[in-house]
Structures are given as C-alpha cells and as structure tokens.
Enzyme design. Sequence first.
Site, PDB file in Angstrom:
ATOM      1  N   LYS A  36     -59.621  31.713   1.235  1.00  0.00           N
ATOM      2  CA  LYS A  36     -59.007  31.139   0.041  1.00  0.00           C
ATOM      3  C   LYS A  36     -57.487  31.224   0.017  1.00  0.00           C
ATOM      4  O   LYS A  36     -56.888  32.205   0.421  1.00  0.00           O
ATOM      5  CB  LYS A  36     -59.523  31.850  -1.234  1.00  0.00           C
ATOM      6  N   SER A  66     -57.869  35.551  -2.001  1.00  0.00           N
ATOM      7  CA  SER A  66     -58.980  36.117  -2.749  1.00  0.00           C
ATOM      8  C   SER A  66     -59.321  37.474  -2.142  1.00  0.00           C
ATOM      9  O   SER A  66     -59.195  37.676  -0.944  1.00  0.00           O
ATOM     10  CB  SER A  66     -60.185  35.187  -2.630  1.00  0.00           C
ATOM     11  N   GLU A  97     -51.482  27.941 -12.116  1.00  0.00           N
ATOM     12  CA  GLU A  97     -52.542  28.337 -13.058  1.00  0.00           C
ATOM     13  C   GLU A  97     -51.981  29.249 -14.147  1.00  0.00           C
ATOM     14  O   GLU A  97     -52.297  29.110 -15.330  1.00  0.00           O
ATOM     15  CB  GLU A  97     -53.664  29.066 -12.315  1.00  0.00           C
ATOM     16  N   HIS A 109     -57.445   8.569 -17.022  1.00  0.00           N
ATOM     17  CA  HIS A 109     -58.772   9.218 -17.117  1.00  0.00           C
ATOM     18  C   HIS A 109     -59.157   9.918 -15.808  1.00  0.00           C
ATOM     19  O   HIS A 109     -60.344  10.047 -15.495  1.00  0.00           O
ATOM     20  CB  HIS A 109     -59.864   8.209 -17.470  1.00  0.00           C
TER      21      HIS A 109
END
Length: 467
Positions: free
Chosen positions: A291, A285, A298, A164
């Site tokens: 970033k 970014s 992804e 979890h």
Amino acid sequence: MSREKSSGSGKLWGGRFAEATAGSVEAFSASIHYDSRLYKYDIAGSKAHVTMLQEQGILSEEDLKLIVTGLTEIEAEIDRGEFQFKRELEDVHMNIEKALVDKIGPAGAKLHSARSRNDQVALDLRMYLRDQCDYFVELLTAAQQSCVKLARNYIGEMMPGYTHVQRAQPVLISHHMLAYYEMFGRDRDRIQDCRKRINLSPLGCAALAGSGLPINRESVVEALGFDGVTANSMDTSADRDFAIEFVHCLALIQTHLSRISEELVFWSSQEFDFVNIADKFCTGSSIMPQKKNPDIPELIRGKSGRVIGSLMTLFTLMKGLPLTYNRDMQEDKEPIFDAIDTVSSSLAIMAELLENLEFNTQRMNEATQTGFMTATDLADYLVMKDVPFRDAHGIVGRAVAFCIQKGCELADLKIEELQQFSPVIEDDVYAVLTAEGSVNSRVSTGGTARERVEEAVAKAEKQLGMV
Ligand code: ARG
C-alpha cells in the site's frame, strides 16, 4: 475540580470582593492558556493607548516613558520564554498589566485609564486577524502558483472532464488546474475584503458606552495601522461579525482544499491511475506491504469538518447574545485559532504536494478516447447544419445506443452507419469526433480550447508575478 483557595488579593478587579475567587472558578474561566497568543498585539495596543493618553494630557511624559519601557521589557521576556503566565490572572490582558504594575509600580496602574478589557480584547483580535489576512493572502498566492505551474507544465495534455463522476467531455489538464487557481483567487479576494471590516480601531469604546475622559480615538489609528475607527461603542463591544466572516473565509478555503483532495485521492487510486503523489507525501500500511496511501489529501479533506465546525461554533456562540459584551464571547478564540492553524497548515502542505505531483498523461489521454465524450460535439455539428438542438440530441442519443450495442465508439462508425441517423452527416464529421477536435472547438470565453487555456495560463502567471 480542586477546591484549593486562591488569593483574591492579587486580582486587578479585587476591590469590591470580600472573598477570594474559588480555585475551580479560576480554572474554569481562565483563557490565558490560549489567548497568550495575542501578547504582541496587546502590548502594541497598550503602547499606542498610553501615547494617546499622554498627548491628551491624561498621562505625564514620565509615566508614559516608564510604561512603554516596562511593556517593551515584558514583551522581550515573553519572546524569550521567560515570562510566567498565571492562570489566576485569567487572560493575556491582566497578566501583562499585572506584570507591568509589579515592574514599574503606580505608573503601571495608569495604563488602563479610559480602557476596558472589552475594547482591549476586540483590539487585540482585530490586529491579530488583520495580520492573519495578510498571511493567508500569501498562502493562497503560493497555492495558486502551484496550480499554475502544473497548468504550464502539462499544457496541451487532455483528460476527461466529469459531471456526476461520469466521463462528460474532454478537457485540458491545465484547464482543470486553473479551476482551482480561480477558487483560490476568490478566496484571496474575500479575505482582502473581510480585512476592511476587521481593520477598524475599537480602542476608546471602553466597556460599552465610550469614555468620559478626554481621549482621542483617532490618534491611535495611524500608530496601529488601522484604516479608521469603529462608529458605535455598543456595537464595537458586542461585535464579532468580523471574526465570523474571517472564519467563513477559512471554511470556504478548506472546502476548496477538500475538493482537490478528493480528486487526488481517487486520481491516485489504481482504478484511475491519473496521478502519482510523491512518496514523501504518502504513507504505507502497517499490515499491507503493497500500500501507498494518499493520507495528506485525506487528512485535509477530513479537517474540513473541524473548520466548518469552528464556523458553526462562532455562529452558535453569538446567536441570541444581548448587547453588549458577554463573557460567552471569550469562547471565540479557540475556534478562531484552530481554524487558522488547520487551514494554514493544509494550504501550505497542499501547495507543496502539488509542486511534487505528476500526471500520468498517457493514461489520462487514453481515458478521453472512450465514453462517447464527443457526443455533444456531434450534436453541435448537427446544429451547425441547421438541425434543431433537441432533434440533434435525440439523433446522437440513438447513435450512442447503437455504438453500445456494437461495442464501439462514435468515431469507429462508418459514414454510412452515421448517415442512418441523419442524412446531413458528411465526411467532415470525423474532425469533431476526436477528443482534440472537441477540446479545440471550445473557444468560447472560459472554454477549454488550447488557445483559451494558453491565454489563461499566461494571464495567471502575470497576475502572480511568475514571469
Ligand atoms: N478574556 C476576555 C475575553 O476574551 C477578555 C474580556 C473580558 N471582559 C470582561 N468584561 N470580563 O473575552
């Protein structure tokens, strides 16, 4: 859609037609822009087919030679990028056959004896997918090797194991990486099993009912590397189970890749800070200079959508189709090819990324020290002192609640404090309250104890030929 006229005369099936095919129809029904990918299989299949025709006395030796030489030349032209595929010739089969007729004349027109495009397309697809199976076995093996290398390099280092996404029990990083070794291993087994059902020759089933010419289906088996022939000509012409099964294998691989991707995404976040993904696998970014984004995991995670989508496309395509071949089935190729391209590139780049991955062992180890992750070990300790497990669970639960109030971990409690919860607790309890103690107590088969994990790494290295 353009209303241009096309020459119906050029069609290999043009005999019963009084009118040329509409340009719009040609554009709508052509598959050559994607099925040209199958040309090598189409040519190899045709060569084996004519060899059989000659052996059976259906074709002269002279014609056989002309056809084989012509096909070899066509293959070389396609290899060199000189061959002109024509949309009005629909698909790869007709483009090659027409080129052969143009090249060698009447002998070329004998190629299609005892054959239909229905067994031909099944043949091409089966041969192509069989090679893809072998390719995916290689890719999966490489991905497994990357996991095992990490397992070997970080042996003994701990991290929290989660359920979890809550800290559950301490485990070894190597144990976690070997979980993916197992997944990719099952993927490989599945592909190898699927290959058995792919690798049967459909050739000679012709349109749907078999051939009336004195062919010998068995004789192409060896030449084309098949394990045997399919049993029922109708099933053969109607069957795409093998393709669905193959894409299912790919969808499951991509699902596994998406899970490791998800972990890499959050492990590389500042909140976790468990891993460093090499700069060359990340991007920045356009607005936020600080970033460093984990785009590759992804994208892999995102691409699982299209692979599962391809599987659904195939199911939906085949559902409710009456026997035998229906033109709907031409729609099978794009999802198959897309799944292959997507999963193969994802697997390859994931293996490369893992090769360049660094674990922040200090941070991961620290994370095993908090979160009451040895609570189960304390319960097990009580069980060994003859406390029924359910009672032990309650005792430890109360001890944890006490720690939360006090703002400390179980191992920080004094022995008198622990004994308030159960009088059977003695000084030896502290050994089980450490993360190392917890990890190394899990010696059951498949457990995370260092000795079990070392055995598992060694076994994996041997299986993958890494030692
Ligand atoms: N291009 C077709 C396909 O991919 C080949 C088979 C065509 N057969 C036919 N009877 N029209 O399915």
